[in-house]
Design an enzyme around this catalytic site. Structure first.
Site, PDB file in Angstrom:
ATOM      1  N   GLU A 124       0.816  -1.218   0.000  1.00 31.52           N
ATOM      2  CA  GLU A 124       0.000   0.000   0.000  1.00 31.52           C
ATOM      3  C   GLU A 124       0.852   1.272   0.000  1.00 31.52           C
ATOM      4  O   GLU A 124       0.532   2.265  -0.661  1.00 31.52           O
ATOM      5  CB  GLU A 124      -0.924   0.003   1.231  1.00 31.52           C
ATOM      6  CG  GLU A 124      -1.843   1.195   1.347  1.00 31.52           C
ATOM      7  CD  GLU A 124      -2.788   1.330   0.164  1.00 31.52           C
ATOM      8  OE1 GLU A 124      -3.682   0.501   0.027  1.00 31.52           O
ATOM      9  OE2 GLU A 124      -2.611   2.272  -0.646  1.00 31.52           O
ATOM     10  N   LYS A 200       5.258   4.768 -10.055  1.00 31.18           N
ATOM     11  CA  LYS A 200       3.983   4.706  -9.322  1.00 31.18           C
ATOM     12  C   LYS A 200       2.797   4.553 -10.279  1.00 31.18           C
ATOM     13  O   LYS A 200       1.889   3.760 -10.025  1.00 31.18           O
ATOM     14  CB  LYS A 200       3.836   5.950  -8.438  1.00 31.18           C
ATOM     15  CG  LYS A 200       4.837   5.949  -7.268  1.00 31.18           C
ATOM     16  CD  LYS A 200       4.879   7.294  -6.562  1.00 31.18           C
ATOM     17  CE  LYS A 200       5.783   7.274  -5.339  1.00 31.18           C
ATOM     18  NZ  LYS A 200       6.045   8.634  -4.807  1.00 31.18           N
TER      19      LYS A 200
HETATM   20  N1  HSE Z   1      10.449  10.901  -3.067  1.00 31.22           N
HETATM   21  C1  HSE Z   1       9.071  10.549  -2.979  1.00 31.22           C
HETATM   22  C2  HSE Z   1       8.221  11.806  -3.090  1.00 31.22           C
HETATM   23  C3  HSE Z   1       8.816   9.845  -1.673  1.00 31.22           C
HETATM   24  O1  HSE Z   1       8.767  12.916  -3.035  1.00 31.22           O
HETATM   25  O2  HSE Z   1       7.019  11.709  -3.271  1.00 31.22           O
HETATM   26  C4  HSE Z   1       7.562   9.041  -1.627  1.00 31.22           C
HETATM   27  O3  HSE Z   1       7.539   8.004  -2.561  1.00 31.22           O
END
Ligand code: HSE
Length: 406
Positions: A124, A200
């Site tokens: 998650e 993502k």
């Molecule tokens: N480096 C990522 C961000 C951290 O700034 O969203 C979370 O995945």
């Protein structure tokens, strides 16, 4: 009592230990039993910290411990995380991870390993930090055909873009400030070049359609070429600039892209500012749904990891099905995507005829104090046609426009 181990006592790992302690009683009720951190794997020692008595330096101490039923991988990176996760699953332990690189690269394989052993592999926290998005896609939006996912999925770049918009500051100065505040890494490439957001959206798109989107195949651009001038034009046009990671399904083809986009105040993600993340999903039955909250940070990310631990404990001996096969999902050609573009071109607004002979009708825009160039907005056109037209002018930069409305 359920005993667990945490791999990595960094920001997220220490957050997981803290959340399990802070909310011990309510977590116990929800999981049906108390959850205890038995071991923490880290290369370092933490003298004077109560965690020290749980620190182990050898993964075998965890793998070979029959009492440990859930392993929490919060080390980041592919190796040794991948090897440790596989060994944990082989040893009959469920795994929870916040590691988006690991999930984007090896998600289906690890899910299959867990399924074959009636274990769970949960992730998650790998997308959207504390925002529930993986579980909603897997378990809540199951009545829908997902037709679109658009997210502001990287907190660091959203912070930088929000600051540049509000303060008119340069990209370089704002990045430095983000690094000083600890948002951006010393090597900020993964965030600012869009690689983090790309992984993502690859994970979310794979879950939405059940087969694997190769993140390497998603057209990806970051924010490092955005300047203060772009924000001045954006303001004049009523837009803000956001790094969007988006995928959509059209005529049975899935298209995906990660890039800076201009969006106006009717866009669902217009008000997602600072380090916050927002994810907008369109389903053919439910319509639009929005998820919004802290996309990074110690406790929000730990909140999502601990929710996975609770789920693993609740479902001991039973695999919670996640539909994500290793079969590759062939993406549609990104050059076929149709959209409007904002363009900055060298010259004077009186040179508009040359622009219109390349692009057809455009909407010109000028900003007081910016000389020797002007801007314009094209009509909607395929990326391929845009690239051909852009070769005919002295283009400085272009930003795509996302005209999605709520
Ligand atoms: N480096 C990522 C961000 C951290 O700034 O969203 C979370 O995945």
């Amino acid at each position: 009592m359920a005993k667990i181990a945490v791999l990595g006592y960094g920001t997220v790992g220490s957050g997981v230990v803290e959340v399990l302690d802070t909310n011990k009683e309510s977590i116990k009720k929800r999981a049906g039993k108390e959850i205890e951190v038995k071991s923490v794997l880290d290369l370092r020692d933490f003298p004077g910290d109560p965690i020290q008595e749980k620190i182990v330096h050898n993964i075998d101490d965890i793998i070979n411990d029959p009492e440990i039923e859930v392993v929490v991988e919060v080390m980041g990176g592919i190796e040794p995380a991948f090897t440790f996760v596989k060994r944990a699953l082989e040893a009959g332990k469920s795994v929870c991870t916040s590691n988006k690189a690991l999930v984007a690269e090896h998600g289906p394989e690890l899910l299959e390993m867990a399924k074959q052993r009636s274990l769970n592999f949960m992730f998650e926290a790998s997308v959207g930090g504390g925002i529930p998005i993986i579980r909603p896609l897997n378990q809540s939006l199951t009545a829908d055909e997902i037709t679109k996912i658009t997210g502001i999925l990287n907190g660091t770049t959203n912070y930088i873009l929000t600051k540049m918009d509000r303060e008119g500051s340069s990209y370089e100065d704002t990045l430095k400030e983000a690094q000083e505040l600890g948002y951006a890494e010393r090597n900020p490439e993964a965030d600012v070049e869009g690689y983090d957001a790309c992984r993502k959206i690859a994970i979310l798109t794979s879950l939405a359609y059940g087969s694997t989107v190769k993140f390497e195949e998603i057209r990806t651009e970051g924010i490092s070429r955005i300047t203060a001038a772009d924000f001045k034009y954006a303001e004049k046009l009523g837009f803000v600039v956001k790094l969007l990671a988006t995928s959509c399904k059209k005529d049975d083809k899935v298209y995906a892209i990660t890039a800076p986009f201009m969006i106006n105040s009717s866009h669902p993600l217009y008000n997602v500012n600072d380090v916050l993340n927002g994810i907008y999903i369109h389903g053919n039955v439910i319509g639009n749904v929005m998820f919004f909250g802290a996309g990074a940070g110690k406790l929000p990310t730990a909140s999502a990891v601990v929710a996975d631990i609770v789920d693993c404990v609740k479902h001991k001996g039973k695999n919670v099905m996640t539909v994500w096969s290793a079969k590759k999902l062939e993406l549609g050609d990104a050059d076929d995507e149709i959209r409007r573009f904002f363009v900055r071109v060298k010259g004077e607004p009186s040179d508009l005829a040359a622009v219109e002979s390349a692009f057809g009708k455009v909407e010109p825009v000028t900003v007081e104090g910016i000389n020797g160039e002007f801007g314009f907005v094209t009509e909607a056109m395929p990326e391929r046609e845009f690239a051909q037209a852009a070769e005919k002018i002295d283009m400085i930069y272009r930003i795509r426009i996302d005209d999605t409305t709520i």
